[in-house]
Scaffold this active site. Structure first.
Site, PDB file in Angstrom:
ATOM      1  N   ARG A 298      12.088  -6.557   5.676  1.00 52.68           N
ATOM      2  CA  ARG A 298      12.278  -5.164   5.255  1.00 52.68           C
ATOM      3  C   ARG A 298      12.981  -4.303   6.297  1.00 52.68           C
ATOM      4  O   ARG A 298      12.862  -4.504   7.501  1.00 52.68           O
ATOM      5  CB  ARG A 298      10.957  -4.527   4.825  1.00 52.68           C
ATOM      6  CG  ARG A 298      10.027  -4.148   5.947  1.00 52.68           C
ATOM      7  CD  ARG A 298       8.749  -3.508   5.393  1.00 52.68           C
ATOM      8  NE  ARG A 298       7.716  -3.540   6.408  1.00 52.68           N
ATOM      9  CZ  ARG A 298       6.464  -3.195   6.212  1.00 52.68           C
ATOM     10  NH1 ARG A 298       6.066  -2.798   5.018  1.00 52.68           N
ATOM     11  NH2 ARG A 298       5.592  -3.233   7.198  1.00 52.68           N
TER      12      ARG A 298
ATOM     13  N   LYS B 166       0.829  -1.213   0.000  1.00 50.95           N
ATOM     14  CA  LYS B 166       0.000   0.000   0.000  1.00 50.95           C
ATOM     15  C   LYS B 166       0.862   1.260   0.000  1.00 50.95           C
ATOM     16  O   LYS B 166       0.625   2.187  -0.763  1.00 50.95           O
ATOM     17  CB  LYS B 166      -0.906   0.063   1.239  1.00 50.95           C
ATOM     18  CG  LYS B 166      -1.830  -1.126   1.419  1.00 50.95           C
ATOM     19  CD  LYS B 166      -2.728  -0.928   2.633  1.00 50.95           C
ATOM     20  CE  LYS B 166      -1.992  -0.955   3.959  1.00 50.95           C
ATOM     21  NZ  LYS B 166      -1.747  -2.280   4.549  1.00 50.95           N
TER      22      LYS B 166
ATOM     23  N   ARG C 136      11.327  -1.978  11.806  1.00 47.90           N
ATOM     24  CA  ARG C 136      10.180  -1.560  12.605  1.00 47.90           C
ATOM     25  C   ARG C 136       9.938  -2.595  13.685  1.00 47.90           C
ATOM     26  O   ARG C 136      10.023  -3.785  13.427  1.00 47.90           O
ATOM     27  CB  ARG C 136       8.934  -1.485  11.702  1.00 47.90           C
ATOM     28  CG  ARG C 136       8.555  -0.087  11.297  1.00 47.90           C
ATOM     29  CD  ARG C 136       7.485  -0.073  10.244  1.00 47.90           C
ATOM     30  NE  ARG C 136       6.261  -0.773  10.629  1.00 47.90           N
ATOM     31  CZ  ARG C 136       5.165  -0.790   9.864  1.00 47.90           C
ATOM     32  NH1 ARG C 136       5.155  -0.145   8.717  1.00 47.90           N
ATOM     33  NH2 ARG C 136       4.087  -1.434  10.257  1.00 47.90           N
TER      34      ARG C 136
ATOM     35  N   ARG D 180      -0.530  -9.338  13.248  1.00 49.74           N
ATOM     36  CA  ARG D 180      -1.112  -8.274  12.408  1.00 49.74           C
ATOM     37  C   ARG D 180      -1.963  -8.887  11.297  1.00 49.74           C
ATOM     38  O   ARG D 180      -3.016  -8.366  10.950  1.00 49.74           O
ATOM     39  CB  ARG D 180       0.000  -7.394  11.819  1.00 49.74           C
ATOM     40  CG  ARG D 180       0.475  -6.317  12.798  1.00 49.74           C
ATOM     41  CD  ARG D 180       1.868  -5.817  12.475  1.00 49.74           C
ATOM     42  NE  ARG D 180       1.961  -5.108  11.228  1.00 49.74           N
ATOM     43  CZ  ARG D 180       3.100  -4.954  10.545  1.00 49.74           C
ATOM     44  NH1 ARG D 180       4.225  -5.472  11.016  1.00 49.74           N
ATOM     45  NH2 ARG D 180       3.120  -4.292   9.435  1.00 49.74           N
TER      46      ARG D 180
HETATM   47  P1  ADP Z   1       0.829  -2.174   8.097  1.00 49.07           P
HETATM   48  O1  ADP Z   1      -0.321  -1.799   7.209  1.00 49.07           O
HETATM   49  O2  ADP Z   1       1.991  -2.698   7.332  1.00 49.07           O
HETATM   50  O3  ADP Z   1       0.404  -3.038   9.255  1.00 49.07           O
HETATM   51  P2  ADP Z   1       0.933   0.494   9.218  1.00 49.07           P
HETATM   52  O4  ADP Z   1       2.125   1.355   9.295  1.00 49.07           O
HETATM   53  O5  ADP Z   1      -0.198   0.935   8.364  1.00 49.07           O
HETATM   54  O6  ADP Z   1       1.466  -0.919   8.772  1.00 49.07           O
HETATM   55  O7  ADP Z   1       0.343   0.256  10.686  1.00 49.07           O
HETATM   56  C1  ADP Z   1       1.150  -0.144  11.769  1.00 49.07           C
HETATM   57  C2  ADP Z   1       0.327  -0.247  13.071  1.00 49.07           C
HETATM   58  O8  ADP Z   1      -0.257   1.033  13.387  1.00 49.07           O
HETATM   59  C3  ADP Z   1      -0.867  -1.189  13.045  1.00 49.07           C
HETATM   60  O9  ADP Z   1      -0.514  -2.534  13.287  1.00 49.07           O
HETATM   61  C4  ADP Z   1      -1.732  -0.597  14.176  1.00 49.07           C
HETATM   62  O10 ADP Z   1      -1.223  -0.918  15.440  1.00 49.07           O
HETATM   63  C5  ADP Z   1      -1.546   0.893  13.982  1.00 49.07           C
HETATM   64  N1  ADP Z   1      -2.571   1.470  13.062  1.00 49.07           N
HETATM   65  C6  ADP Z   1      -2.343   1.984  11.826  1.00 49.07           C
HETATM   66  N2  ADP Z   1      -3.485   2.402  11.244  1.00 49.07           N
HETATM   67  C7  ADP Z   1      -4.469   2.140  12.140  1.00 49.07           C
HETATM   68  C8  ADP Z   1      -5.878   2.310  12.137  1.00 49.07           C
HETATM   69  N3  ADP Z   1      -6.533   2.835  11.100  1.00 49.07           N
HETATM   70  N4  ADP Z   1      -6.581   1.920  13.246  1.00 49.07           N
HETATM   71  C9  ADP Z   1      -5.964   1.383  14.302  1.00 49.07           C
HETATM   72  N5  ADP Z   1      -4.643   1.179  14.376  1.00 49.07           N
HETATM   73  C10 ADP Z   1      -3.885   1.547  13.311  1.00 49.07           C
END
Ligand code: ADP
Length: 213
Positions: free
Chosen positions: A127, A13, A159, A170
């Site tokens: 990564r 994404k 990360r 996740r």
């Molecule tokens: P990925 O999509 O690879 O899991 P992100 O950087 O989008 O990575 O998200 C990392 C973490 O941030 C998620 O596992 C969650 O803990 C939190 N997070 C991100 N976006 C949201 C959201 N819309 N609602 C709740 N938690 C979120």
């Protein structure tokens, strides 16, 4: 042009969003990035977020919604925006609808990127990110935590939530909570299903073809 990217962790994404930013000049709203920024500020809230993220759980809906609404209503999103990582459950999807209808906007395209689980796990655990720029490195290419970034002055790091156990959680949370919103957007008739592979350019060409139609 208001676009939403949907897909499991590591599906690409963020990479696709960055390609579209350059092409269409509209900003990306990544809730993951916004939350990591908050975490970096070392506030009490930041510490709470760090804890939740490290487990691979979701941060509170209201908090995420307030971060998103501030951005969507800002001047920089006037011509459009790319949502990445939000909404992540049905409550967030419905709240987004309410927010957008209040400001007479709507989502035009939902791009769902489908990638097999094993590929996602390999990508996330392998990564490495740069602490200064958007560069994404990979342990499979012989890069390691602490190496200098090959394009900027930064240093590569992993990360916290890219450790294997957290990645698996996740993915589980994605299936339980995020998958239901696929039907929500399918019913609205704005969902595009895309298969992600190992070539980001191939995927972005497909996305651009849809957007430029
Ligand atoms: P990925 O999509 O690879 O899991 P992100 O950087 O989008 O990575 O998200 C990392 C973490 O941030 C998620 O596992 C969650 O803990 C939190 N997070 C991100 N976006 C949201 C959201 N819309 N609602 C709740 N938690 C979120």
């Amino acid at each position: 042009m208001n676009i939403l990217f949907l897909g499991a962790p590591g599906c690409g994404k963020g990479t696709q969003s960055k390609i579209l930013i350059e092409r269409y000049g509209i900003p990306q709203i990544s809730t993951g990035d916004l939350l990591r920024e908050e975490m970096g500020s070392k506030s009490d809230l930041g510490a709470k977020i760090k804890d939740i993220m490290a487990k691979g759980e979701f941060v509170d809906d209201e908090l995420v919604l307030s971060l998103v609404s501030k951005k969507i209503e800002s001047e920089e999103c006037k011509k459009g925006f790319i949502l990445d990582g939000f909404p992540r459950n049905l409550t967030q999807a419905k709240s987004l609808d309410v927010l957008l209808s209040r400001i007479s906007k709507s989502i035009d395209y939902v791009m769902l990127i489908d990638v097999p689980d094993e590929v996602l796990i390999e990508r996330c655990t392998g990564r490495l990110l740069c602490d200064t720029c958007d560069y994404i490195g990979n342990k499979d290419r012989g890069e390691n935590v602490g190496d200098p970034c090959p394009v900027a002055e930064g240093t590569l790091y992993q990360r916290d939530d890219d450790k294997e156990d957290t990645v698996r959680n996740r993915l589980k949370v994605f299936k339980e909570q995020t998958s239901p919103i696929i039907d929500f957007y399918q019913d609205k008739g704005i969902l595009q299903r895309l298969v992600g592979g190992n070539d980001p350019k191939l995927l972005s060409n497909k996305i651009i073809e849809i957007l430029d139609k």
